[in-house]
Structure formats: structure tokens, C-alpha cells
Scaffold this motif. Structure first.
Motif, mmCIF file in Angstrom:
data_model
loop_
_atom_site.group_PDB
_atom_site.id
_atom_site.type_symbol
_atom_site.label_atom_id
_atom_site.label_comp_id
_atom_site.label_asym_id
_atom_site.label_seq_id
_atom_site.Cartn_x
_atom_site.Cartn_y
_atom_site.Cartn_z
ATOM 1 N N ALA A 101 0.837 -1.201 0.000
ATOM 2 C CA ALA A 101 0.000 0.000 0.000
ATOM 3 C C ALA A 101 0.871 1.251 0.000
ATOM 4 N N ASP A 102 1.973 1.216 0.758
ATOM 5 C CA ASP A 102 2.914 2.346 0.789
ATOM 6 C C ASP A 102 3.332 2.737 -0.622
ATOM 7 N N LYS A 103 3.847 1.738 -1.334
ATOM 8 C CA LYS A 103 4.356 1.983 -2.680
ATOM 9 C C LYS A 103 3.227 2.437 -3.601
ATOM 10 N N PHE A 104 2.093 1.784 -3.474
ATOM 11 C CA PHE A 104 0.979 2.061 -4.370
ATOM 12 C C PHE A 104 0.518 3.504 -4.212
ATOM 13 N N VAL A 105 0.394 3.943 -2.955
ATOM 14 C CA VAL A 105 -0.075 5.302 -2.696
ATOM 15 C C VAL A 105 0.964 6.306 -3.179
ATOM 16 N N GLN A 106 2.255 6.013 -2.940
ATOM 17 C CA GLN A 106 3.318 6.892 -3.421
ATOM 18 C C GLN A 106 3.233 7.076 -4.921
ATOM 19 N N LYS A 107 3.030 5.950 -5.597
ATOM 20 C CA LYS A 107 2.981 6.003 -7.058
ATOM 21 C C LYS A 107 1.801 6.838 -7.537
ATOM 22 N N GLN A 108 0.676 6.683 -6.831
ATOM 23 C CA GLN A 108 -0.516 7.444 -7.210
ATOM 24 C C GLN A 108 -0.292 8.925 -7.020
ATOM 25 N N GLU A 109 0.374 9.271 -5.922
ATOM 26 C CA GLU A 109 0.514 10.680 -5.591
ATOM 27 C C GLU A 109 1.591 11.348 -6.416
ATOM 28 N N ARG A 110 2.609 10.575 -6.826
ATOM 29 C CA ARG A 110 3.807 11.180 -7.383
ATOM 30 C C ARG A 110 3.547 12.125 -8.554
ATOM 31 N N PRO A 111 2.773 11.713 -9.564
ATOM 32 C CA PRO A 111 2.603 12.622 -10.708
ATOM 33 C C PRO A 111 2.018 13.955 -10.287
ATOM 34 N N ALA A 112 1.025 13.912 -9.380
ATOM 35 C CA ALA A 112 0.383 15.150 -8.967
ATOM 36 C C ALA A 112 1.362 16.034 -8.205
ATOM 37 N N ARG A 114 4.627 15.969 -8.384
ATOM 38 C CA ARG A 114 5.717 16.424 -9.244
ATOM 39 C C ARG A 114 5.273 17.617 -10.079
ATOM 40 N N SER A 115 4.069 17.552 -10.587
ATOM 41 C CA SER A 115 3.603 18.629 -11.450
ATOM 42 C C SER A 115 3.189 19.846 -10.644
ATOM 43 N N GLY A 116 3.267 19.736 -9.333
ATOM 44 C CA GLY A 116 2.925 20.899 -8.506
ATOM 45 C C GLY A 116 1.450 21.081 -8.317
ATOM 46 N N ALA A 117 0.646 20.147 -8.847
ATOM 47 C CA ALA A 117 -0.801 20.281 -8.712
ATOM 48 C C ALA A 117 -1.229 20.073 -7.277
ATOM 49 N N ALA A 118 -0.453 19.280 -6.559
ATOM 50 C CA ALA A 118 -0.828 19.043 -5.170
ATOM 51 C C ALA A 118 0.407 19.222 -4.304
ATOM 52 N N PRO A 119 0.236 19.791 -3.132
ATOM 53 C CA PRO A 119 1.390 19.938 -2.235
ATOM 54 C C PRO A 119 1.762 18.567 -1.693
ATOM 55 N N PRO A 120 3.062 18.364 -1.403
ATOM 56 C CA PRO A 120 3.438 17.080 -0.812
ATOM 57 C C PRO A 120 2.720 16.901 0.525
ATOM 58 N N SER A 121 1.819 15.980 0.578
ATOM 59 C CA SER A 121 0.935 15.897 1.740
ATOM 60 C C SER A 121 1.595 15.091 2.855
ATOM 61 N N SER A 122 0.947 15.103 3.986
ATOM 62 C CA SER A 122 1.396 14.271 5.096
ATOM 63 C C SER A 122 1.213 12.811 4.693
ATOM 64 N N PRO A 123 1.934 11.898 5.336
ATOM 65 C CA PRO A 123 1.841 10.491 4.922
ATOM 66 C C PRO A 123 0.402 9.987 4.956
ATOM 67 N N SER A 124 0.068 9.280 3.908
ATOM 68 C CA SER A 124 -1.319 8.794 3.798
ATOM 69 C C SER A 124 -1.598 7.719 4.850
ATOM 70 N N PRO A 125 -2.819 7.710 5.379
ATOM 71 C CA PRO A 125 -3.152 6.671 6.375
ATOM 72 C C PRO A 125 -3.479 5.331 5.745
ATOM 73 N N VAL A 126 -3.579 5.314 4.396
ATOM 74 C CA VAL A 126 -4.070 4.094 3.744
ATOM 75 C C VAL A 126 -3.250 2.849 4.089
ATOM 76 N N PRO A 127 -1.891 2.907 4.043
ATOM 77 C CA PRO A 127 -1.140 1.685 4.361
ATOM 78 C C PRO A 127 -1.464 1.127 5.736
ATOM 79 N N LEU A 128 -1.590 2.023 6.717
ATOM 80 C CA LEU A 128 -1.913 1.538 8.065
ATOM 81 C C LEU A 128 -3.305 0.918 8.086
ATOM 82 N N ILE A 129 -4.232 1.543 7.343
ATOM 83 C CA ILE A 129 -5.582 0.976 7.284
ATOM 84 C C ILE A 129 -5.530 -0.422 6.694
ATOM 85 N N VAL A 130 -4.735 -0.561 5.629
ATOM 86 C CA VAL A 130 -4.619 -1.875 4.981
ATOM 87 C C VAL A 130 -4.146 -2.919 5.986
ATOM 88 N N ALA A 131 -3.079 -2.584 6.713
ATOM 89 C CA ALA A 131 -2.548 -3.544 7.688
ATOM 90 C C ALA A 131 -3.580 -3.823 8.773
#
Lengths: 412, 643
Positions: A101-112, A114-131
Motif C-alpha cells: 500500500a505504501d508503494k501504491f499510494v506513493q505512485k498514485q501521488e507522485r505525478p500530482a 511532481r507537477s505541482g498540482a498538489a502539495p506534498p501531503s502528510s503520509p497517507s493513512p491508507v497503508p496503516l488501514i490496509v494492515a
């Protein structure tokens, strides 16, 4: 910081369940362990091996030879740590899922980002939710407490997802062959994986050969360890021909108990084909999203396999939070959630009423398993449809109007 | 798989949602009322069905019952009474065993021990006697049981010597017959339910009672038990026979067996009743309807208690409590009823003698002897408004569903009214986590600004689980301080109930609930409540219907009211349906007089008994009330008080 806490919590829940009378009684039911994953049968196999009798001679043991040898080793030498072994396997699976989940979320967020469309956010809670979902899901926890060997089957499957997300194709294909060796059905995941390998610019043929070679190697090793090929009939033959019709959460048992012998092979083929047939069309339709296709195939596999147990549902339920971005487009979230919740409560209840109290009958339990499988189908179709809608919105914008009137996206 | 934009389909789901949101507040209460009226109407003779024999193998009453040895029966009763008077402190097992042994039966003793878990913890010993009549016509593969509890003089229950004497006399008669195809076990138990539970546990090698009940092993066994009759005979003259059916956790015996018991009584011209009530002569009349409605409500009250006692015996301490020992057979899949023969002066009609009753039992056993397979036909889920009438699951489920459907509909509208934001998935996860007993938690608070619903769901559940687990240690702790167990349990539950009223203050201080958070909490609470009542309806329709009838209105109205009087009213309504209040109300309803001191004492006793039932017998009422109903109530309390 949170992850060790979750892991410790998960281990404690499992330990508690193992020592609780109520759940012990619950576990004798086939909801949590099927003929292919029952620990009782493994101990039987181990005993037979100790007596120098081939474990596959009777109709009792359906565990693949290599894992049976592993369990035999455990039972002969360290019988006391068997529960700890299963708990460790579950924790490891949860950890791998979290890394996935860590990698998956990173990959999803990266393009946004990188292009500056989104600020680098705080770490997503999704990986912890998955576990957390994997560790505290009653399905996986009780299965682990029942020492269902399906827990071990989830480990290579989780590894397949991890390696696919991190694009380590070599690891991915090898763990896929291990998974196929254990259970046969995960072979459907080969289709999206080969597509992904091709998209990454590697040779598909080589990848297919690698997977097949690895699988063949495991089979040869098993035959070498046992001295003959009789295990094929008791493992894969048993899975494909579905000889054991004791009740489980799947679709086979009720239908084939009612079936005339004459039509059995035709309908076995019809039922089994469902587990495999969707691989290629889905891969073709969702080209860019191998992980989504793998997820959908996993759900379909759990639905249509011959001896499913709820432990297998635990894996895809844990991965479900990965598809958060699709949520706004999903329509049946509420319905599916209610279905799952009621099935989770009603399945043990109906089982108790039928088997223990003797007041209800097979139809009560069968109705629940039907609802459960309907929920799985709802989940996967809703998810795929949501992905289509999301793609549409991303290319055409969110305004859905035809000639000034509000319109709706429908499948065709 | 392609996509089309369809202009015709535009907004249809929204339209449906809007209609639902608009009309649901009107429809739900209407359905609720309609459901209750429908259910009450089911007691009316034309709206329910007559019992019938579904199992043809029973062939009831095809033979003439021949038992006629009334003098022997009287002699045995006299001898036993003399024996009991000689040994007031023990069970005259030697005498009983000698009688059976003289008949040539295989006689065995069975010892059991109970370690009483509460308070100081004392140890009780008990002894059963059983004799097996081997079937001359088959191997010992199947068996029938005729049991009777032995009661010492001075026990809270009326003496049961006549039933024990009847066992011996019947054994003597049965011994001479050649037609038995099933073993017959004659079982005399001690300590009421405990003796039967221990014997069955030992018979099936199935431990009960969390290791508290040491049932030991049996020296001899018969075949797999097909059916059992438990016998209680209070006097030598019989005005009527009451057939008790309610078992542990509301389980009921197969209707065929119940029908057979009534049918053979009818054939032998003995008056027979259900819930201690005979049938009304004119069931179609208004008085007849009221009569059968009352019978139905009596049955529901005793089934809802979930203990194997007729007439909610725990609470009615003024009249003798009724112990339905048959209730423990049911959990092993053995169909069983208790026949309770008594001489009630208020009951009109002729009186019968004991040999009359013996012929009834003979008829029942000869019928059961004909069984070719286990009871599996007919109904296991039913309610009885009269001795010969039943309301099957197919009849009572629709009105129950109407009463409960408001909960589900309101949950759906709450969901639909949630603002359409990007994180409906997060919500779904949350809801999922909450419903599966909070196990799948840990996934709320996706964004810091998002309201936290999870603590409001998890905290009450944790509190409920801790309460249930803490009761036994609490009694042990307080016993050291000299508190009696009953008061300790009562005090513990009262403290939790009162203390937990402050829970909203604690959880809301951590995170205030926004409008959508409250809607979500309502949705989750309603779904859990819906799941609870529909699941309970499968086990124990009476309990489920009572809880649903009381909880649906408060669950539908549980939300935050901005005006203080409305909030106060909602709180009051909630307090009225608090599990603790309901328990008190049930005791008060059963109590003969409404003296608060007596009711309080009865309530304390009832709570302690419920705890023992849960620990030793596996009655689940207290468990469910603590771990599901109390948390749900607290969630509703939070909804009303979290502004």
C-alpha cells in the motif's frame, strides 16, 4: 510507530481467539477451514507419513507435498510453536500488504506532486488501514485461530501484489508460481502480470517461461520428495473435480449435492471456468491498471473457486482501501457494506442453528453463502465500473450533460 | 465494457433518494404500527394454523394404551415418600437403584461437581441415577429418555416423588413389552437443571460451563438420544397436564413432538394446557381472541427470558418456580418437552389418577418408538396461542420485519443524506469496521478535519465487553469485603449503567461531532441495531420482537435536539429502554406485588441468576445485553447528547 502496535494487537487478538472456547467451537465449522485448508487433515497426513504410508493414498489429505513436509517437520520437532508459526505468517502478510500500500499510494501521488498540482501531503493513512484491516478482520483472525492453512496461502499472494506494485517482475513471477503450486487458481493473475511485463518493456515469453519453469520445478521437487506423482490427484484433481461437497462459503457444494451424477462433469466444467474466464477480457479492458485487474481477479477467484474460505476474502478486503480514489464513483458502497456486515454475523448464526442446534437446515446457511457471493460480485463490478467512470471524468470533465439535460453514465 | 451517457437515465437515483428521504419519516412509523397490529392479529383463530402431524412415522394413538397397575404405582409412591421422610437431606439413590435393579435394568450412578464461580466460590456435588432398558428388537443405536428431577422435602419446588415412582412403575411395565426398538433411559436427576445439564454433558462428552461444571464420565450409555420427556408430577390427583416447551436461549422442540404430547393427552381425556392455560371454548369470539392473545404473550414472555423455564420462573418467586429440565436436551439436538401434571383447584373439570397419566406416557413412548429418523419435519420455529394452534416462522416474520424495517430505512436515509464528499470510501470502511464488532477498526480520521466517529462506536463496545468480563472478579472481590454475590452483581451493573451516562461528555470533549459525523454515527448505530434484532429473531423471536418494539421508536428519534425540553424528553425515553431498566421492568411485571423493596431484591436475584446461567449453562441473554445492546444504547445516548 503505529505499525508495531498494530502487529502486536493482531497477534494478541489471535492468541486470545485460540484460547477461547466460544471461538474454538465456531472454528470446527467449515466456514473457516475447508478440506484443502483444514489443520486436522494436515495432522492426519503427518501421522500417515510417520507410519510410512503415503498421505495421498486415502481421501483425507489435500495439502501440497512441500507444505505438508514443512508442517510435518514442525509437528515432529516443534509441535508447540505451530500456533506461533501461523500468527507469524499472518503478521508477515500484513506487513507485506502495508508495504504494498505504501508503494501504491506513493505512485498514485507522485505525478500530482511532481507537477505541482498538489502539495506534498502528510503520509497517507491508507497503508496503516490496509494492515489494520488484515490484522483485525474477524475472517482472517478466526481463520488463523483455527490454524487454517489458507493463512499460509495468502503470503505468496500478498508478495505477488507487492512485487507487482514495485515492478520486481522476477520476484513477482516466482511467488506467483508458489501461489499456483499451493492453490492452482492464482494462475489467473498471470494474464495481467504478463501484460504489465510487456508494458514495462520486458519479454512476455520469457516471463511466462519463468513462471511455468518455477512451477514445474516445485512439482518435480514434490515428486522427488514423495517418490511418485500420486499427489497430483489428491491436490489439483481434488480441487478441479470438487469431490468433497461438505458445506463451505462457496457456490459448489449445494448445487452439486442436488445434481444428478450424469450431468456432473458438464456443470463442474461450467462452474470452474468462471474462475478463469475473466482474466483475459479484464486484462484487455483495463490495460494501464494491472493491480486493479489483479484485485478484481482475486475477488472473482475467491468467489468461484471450489473450496473457498473466508480467510481468502481477508486478503482482498485488506487491499480494498487502495481504491479510495474510486470511491466517489462507486454506487453500491452502502449496499455492499451492509451485505458484508450481515453475512459476517449471519453465517456463524445459521451454521450454529443448522449444525449445533439442529433447528434450521442447509437452506438457511446456503442463503447466507449466496448473499456473500452476491456481495463479492457487487463489489467487483462496482469497482470496475467506478474505474471506467473515473477515466471518463478525467478525460471529459465531471459535467455530465447531454443537450443541456443532466445525464448519467451507464454501462453498455 | 463501454460507457454511454444516457440523458434519459439522468438523476433517477437522486430522485429515488429524494422521495425516500421525504417520505421515510412518515412511512417508518406507519409500518411499525402496522407490524404490531398484524402481529397481534395473528393470535386470532382464523389467522393462525392448526397443529398437525408432519412426521407420519409417529402413528400416534393407533394402539390402545394398556397400563393399568395403579395399585403398584400407589405402593411405590408411598414407599418413596417414606424413604424421603427418613432421609430428608439426601436423595434416596439406594432405594431408587434397588427398584430398577430388581426389574433387571442396567443401573448406573453419575456424579458431578460444580465449582460455583461467584462470590467466595463454593463447590456443589450432585448425583444422578439412570437405568437403561435395552431394546429387545435392535442393537443399542437409538434411545429415548424419560427423566424426572428428584426434589428433597423443603426444596423451593413442590415435591416430585410421584414422577419418580411413575418412572419405576413404567420401567416395570415397559420391561414386559416386546415391541421396543429403541433403548429407554430412566433418569432421576438431582439439583434440577444442573443435574440434567451435567448428565447430558457427560453423555455426549461435550464440556459445558467453561470448566466450572465437572460432569465426569458415564459408566454406561445407550444409543443416540432421539427424544426425551421430562416429567413433573406434583400430586396424586391430576387436574391437567401442562406441556412446557421453551428451552435454553429460546430454542423450541419440534412441533411434531409438542403436537403428539397434546394429542395423546386429548386421547386419554386428560386436560392439557400450554402456558398453564386451557383453550377457550369459543376461539372465534372476542373473549376467545383475548384469551389466546394472552396465552401467546405468556409464551413470548417465557421464551424471551431465554432460560429453560416456563412462566419465567426466576421472577415469580411467590408461586413455585417452574424448572423446565427439557430445555437442556434441545441444545444437543434432542427434541424434548416437560410434562407437568398438577392439581389446580381453579381448573374445572374431572380429576385423573396417576395410572391415567402413566397411560399418556406409555402412548407417547410407543409413538416415539415408531420413529424411523430424527425429528426433522414440521416446525422448529413457532409460537403457540392455544394448545392446538401455532404461528409458524413464515407467519410471524413478515409482521416482525415491518416492525423492524424502520430501523433499516432510517439507516438508509441517514446514509443518503450524508454530504457527497470525496471520502465516502473512508466512511464505508468506517462503517464496516464498526459493524464487525469494532474489530476492523483503526481507519477513521482520514483527514485531521474529519470528525472522529470511531471512538463513539468503539468506546461503548469496549465498555460493554469489560463489564461482562469484570462481573465475576467483582463478585469475588466484594465477597472478600463481605458483600453477598447478588448485591455485588447489581451494584456493578448499576455503577456501569450510571457511570456510562457520562460517556458522551468524555468522547465529545476529544472530538466534537459535526453534522455529518452525527449522521454517520446514527447510520452505524441503526445498522448495528438492525443486525442485532434480525439475528435475534432467528434464535428467539419473542425476545427480538420485544426489544424491537421498544427500541424502534427511540432509535428512530435518537438525534440531537436543539431545544432543551425535547432533548430532555428524548433522554427520558432512552432511559426507559435502558437494558438495566428493562430488566427491572421485567422483574416488576412478574412480581406479585409492587413493593419496591421486594422488586429490588427479586431484581438482584434475577441478575445473579442470569450471570450463573450465562457462565454455567451458556444462556446468552446477559452476554448479548452487555456486549451489544448496552453499547448500542450508549451510542444513542451519545447521539442525543452530542451537540
Amino acid at each position: 510507530m503505529m505499525e508495531p502496535l498494530l502487529l502486536i494487537g493482531g497477534a494478541f487478538v489471535r492468541l486470545y481467539l485460540m484460547h477461547n472456547d466460544f471461538f474454538k467451537n465456531l472454528c470446527d465449522g467449515t466456514i473457516f477451514s475447508t478440506p484443502v485448508s483444514s489443520w486436522k487433515r494436515v495432522t492426519e497426513g503427518s501421522y500417515l507419513m510417520g507410519q510410512d504410508i503415503s498421505p495421498y493414498e486415502g481421501d483425507m489429505v489435500h495439502e501440497p507435498p512441500l507444505t505438508l513436509l514443512l508442517y510435518n517437520l514442525l509437528l515432529q520437532n516443534f509441535a508447540g510453536i505451530v500456533p506461533a508459526f501461523f500468527i507469524l505468517v499472518d503478521l508477515l502478510t500484513a506487513h507485506i500488504l502495508k508495504r504494498t500500500a505504501d508503494k501504491f499510494v506513493q505512485k498514485q501521488e507522485r505525478p500530482a506532486v511532481r507537477s505541482g498540482a498538489a502539495p506534498p501531503s502528510s503520509p497517507s493513512p491508507v497503508p496503516l488501514i490496509v494492515a489494520a484491516v488484515y490484522l483485525f478482520n474477524p475472517c482472517t483472525a478466526v481463520s488463523c485461530a483455527a490454524l487454517s492453512t489458507a493463512g499460509l496461502h495468502q503470503l505468496p499472494l500478498a508478495l505477488v501484489f507487492y512485487a507487482a506494485v514495485t515492478e520486481r517482475w522476477w520476484v513477482c513471477l516466482c511467488s506467483l508460481s508458489v501461489s499456483c503450486y499451493l492453490d492452482l487458481y492464482p494462475v489467473v493473475l498471470l494474464a495481467p502480470l504478463l501484460a504489465a511485463v510487456g508494458a514495462a518493456g520486458r519479454s512476455r515469453l520469457l516471463a511466462a517461461l519463468l513462471a511455468a519453469g518455477c512451477w514445474a520445478g516445485l512439482l518435480l521437487l514434490s515428486a522427488h520428495a514423495l517418490g511418485d506423482w500420486s499427489f497430483l490427484r489428491s491436490t489439483y484433481g481434488f480441487i478441479l473435480w470438487t469431490w468433497d461437497l461438505s458445506p463451505n462459503v462457496g457456490l459448489f457444494w449445494y448445487f452439486f449435492t442436488e445434481m444428478f451424477q450424469h450431468f456432473e462433469s458438464l456443470f463442474i466444467a461450467t462452474f470452474q471456468i468462471n474462475a478463469f474466464i475473466y482474466a483475459v477480457p479484464l486484462t484487455l479492458r483495463f490495460r494501464g491498471q494491472p493491480v486493479l485487474v489483479m484485485f478484481a481477479l482475486l475477488v472473482l477467484m475467491v468467489t468461484f473457486k471450489s473450496y473457498p474460505s473466508v480467510a481468502e476474502a481477508g486478503l482482498y478486503l485488506a487491499l480494498l482501501p487502495l481504491w479510495r480514489p474510486l470511491a466517489p464513483h462507486a454506487r453500491y458502497g452502502f449496499v455492499v457494506t451492509c451485505f458484508y456486515a450481515s453475512v459476517m454475523v449471519l453465517a456463524p448464526v445459521m451454521w450454529t442453528l443448522w449444525i449445533h442446534a439442529g433447528s434450521a437446515n442447509a437452506n438457511f446457511f446456503f442463503a447466507v453463502t449466496l448473499a456473500y457471493n452476491a456481495a463479492q460480485i457487487f463489489l467487483v463490478t462496482d469497482l470496475l465500473f467506478a474505474q471506467l467512470k473515473r477515466d471518463h471524468v478525467l478525460t471529459h470533465g465531471s459535467a455530465k450533460e447531454v443537450e443541456g439535460k443532466p445525464a448519467k453514465l451507464v454501462l453498455c | 465494457m463501454g460507457l454511454l451517457t444516457s440523458p434519459t437515465a439522468g438523476g433517477s437515483s437522486k430522485k429515488f433518494a429524494n422521495i425516500l428521504i421525504k417520505w421515510e419519516p412518515v412511512v417508518s412509523p406507519l409500518l411499525y404500527i402496522a407490524g404490531i397490529i398484524w402481529f397481534l392479529a395473528l393470535a386470532y383463530h382464523p389467522y393462525n394454523a392448526g397443529t398437525y402431524f408432519s412426521e407420519n412415522a409417529l402413528l400416534p394413538g393407533l394402539v390402545t394404551n394398556e397400563f393399568s397397575d395403579g395399585s403398584e404405582l400407589a405402593r411405590l409412591l408411598k414407599a418413596l415418600e417414606a424413604e424421603a421422610a427418613d432421609h430428608p437431606d439426601t436423595v434416596p439413590h439406594p432405594w431408587i437403584r434397588a427398584q430398577f435393579r430388581q426389574l433387571g435394568l442396567q443401573v448406573y450412578p453419575h456424579n458431578f461437581t460444580l465449582r460455583y464461580p461467584l462470590g467466595n466460590g463454593s463447590v456443589f456435588h450432585g448425583e444422578n441415577t439412570y437405568a437403561v432398558l435395552r431394546a429387545p428388537r435392535s442393537g443399542s443405536t437409538e434411545a429415548l429418555v424419560l427423566s424426572a428431577p428428584y426434589r428433597r422435602p423443603g426444596a423451593p419446588h413442590p415435591p416430585n416423588h410421584a414422577a419418580v415412582a411413575m418412572l419405576v412403575a413404567l420401567a416395570k411395565y415397559f420391561r414386559r413389552q416386546v415391541y421396543w426398538a429403541k433403548d429407554i433411559v430412566f433418569l432421576v436427576t438431582e439439583h434440577e437443571q444442573l443435574g440434567v445439564a451435567a448428565w447430558l454433558s457427560a453423555y455426549h462428552q461435550q464440556p459445558v460451563g467453561h470448566g466450572l461444571l465437572d460432569a465426569g464420565d458415564l459408566p454406561g450409555r445407550a444409543g443416540s438420544i432421539q427424544a426425551a420427556i421430562n416429567l413433573e408430577v406434583e400430586s396424586a390427583t391430576v387436574s391437567h397436564v401442562d406441556v412446557l416447551v421453551e428451552g435454553l436461549n429460546g430454542q423450541l422442540p419440534n412441533l411434531d413432538l409438542v403436537k403428539m404430547a397434546h394429542w395423546i393427552c386429548h386421547q386419554e381425556h386428560i386436560q392439557h394446557t400450554t402456558q398453564g392455560r386451557a383453550d377457550h371454548p369459543r376461539p372465534h369470539s372476542e373473549a376467545g381472541y383475548r384469551h389466546s392473545l394472552q396465552t401467546l404473550l405468556h409464551m413470548m414472555a417465557s421464551q424471551a427470558a431465554g432460560t429453560p423455564t416456563g412462566n419465567h420462573g426466576h421472577y415469580l418467586r411467590s408461586v413455585a418456580p417452574v424448572e423446565g429440565n427439557h430445555g437442556h436436551y434441545l441444545r444437543y439436538g434432542i427434541q424434548a418437552v416437560t410434562l407437568r401434571a398438577l392439581d389446580d383447584r381453579s381448573m374445572p373439570g374431572p380429576r385423573s389418577g396417576l395410572s391415567h397419566l402413566a397411560r399418556v406416557l406409555e402412548g407417547m413412548f410407543r409413538s416415539l418408538n415408531n420413529l424411523l429418523e430424527r425429528f426433522h419435519q414440521s416446525f422448529f420455529f413457532y409460537l403457540m396461542p392455544a394448545t392446538g394452534r401455532y404461528i409458524s416462522i413464515g407467519l410471524y416474520m413478515p409482521p416482525f420485519a415491518l416492525v423492524a424495517i424502520g430501523i433499516v430505512l432510517r439507516a438508509l436515509t441517514c446514509w443518503l443524506r450524508l454530504p457527497d464528499t470525496d471520502d465516502s470510501e473512508g466512511r464505508q470502511q468506517e462503517a464496516e469496521g464498526a459493524e464487525s464488532d469494532g474489530k476492523k477498526g483503526g481507519n477513521a480520521c482520514d483527514r485531521p478535519s474529519e470528525p472522529c466517529v470511531l471512538p463513539c462506536v468503539l468506546a461503548p463496545h469496549a465498555l460493554g465487553a469489560v463489564t461482562l468480563a469484570g462481573l465475576v472478579p467483582l463478585t469475588q472481590l466484594l465477597a472478600a469485603a463481605g458483600w453477598p454475590t447478588e448485591r455485588a452483581v447489581f451494584a456493578g451493573l448499576l455503577t456501569v449503567s450510571v457511570g456510562s451516562l457520562l460517556l458522551p461528555a468524555i468522547t465529545s470533549r476529544r472530538s466534537a461531532l459535526s453534522e455529518s459525523g452525527r449522521l454517520l454515527l446514527r447510520c452505524v448505530t441503526l445498522i448495528e441495531l438492525g443486525l442485532l434484532v434480525f439475528t435475534a429473531a432467528l434464535f428467539n423471536i419473542s425476545l427480538a420482537l420485544i426489544v424491537t418494539t421498544l427500541y424502534t421508536p427511540v432509535a428512530l428519534s435518537a438525534r440531537y435536539y436543539s431545544s432543551a425540553p425535547a432533548r430532555l424528553l428524548a433522554s427520558l425515553c432512552l432511559l426507559l429502554v435502558h437494558p438495566f431498566t428493562l430488566q427491572l421492568a421485567a422483574v416488576a411485571l412478574g412480581a406479585p406485588a409492587l413493593a419496591w423493596r421486594a422488586v429490588l431484591a427479586a431484581d438482584q436475584r434475577a441478575l445473579a441468576v442470569a450471570l450463573v446461567d450465562s457462565l454455567v449453562y451458556g444462556a446468552r441473554l446477559l452476554d448479548v445485553a452487555c456486549t451489544v445492546l448496552l453499547p448500542l444504547w450508549l451510542q444513542m445516548w451519545t447521539l442525543v447528547h452530542c451537540g
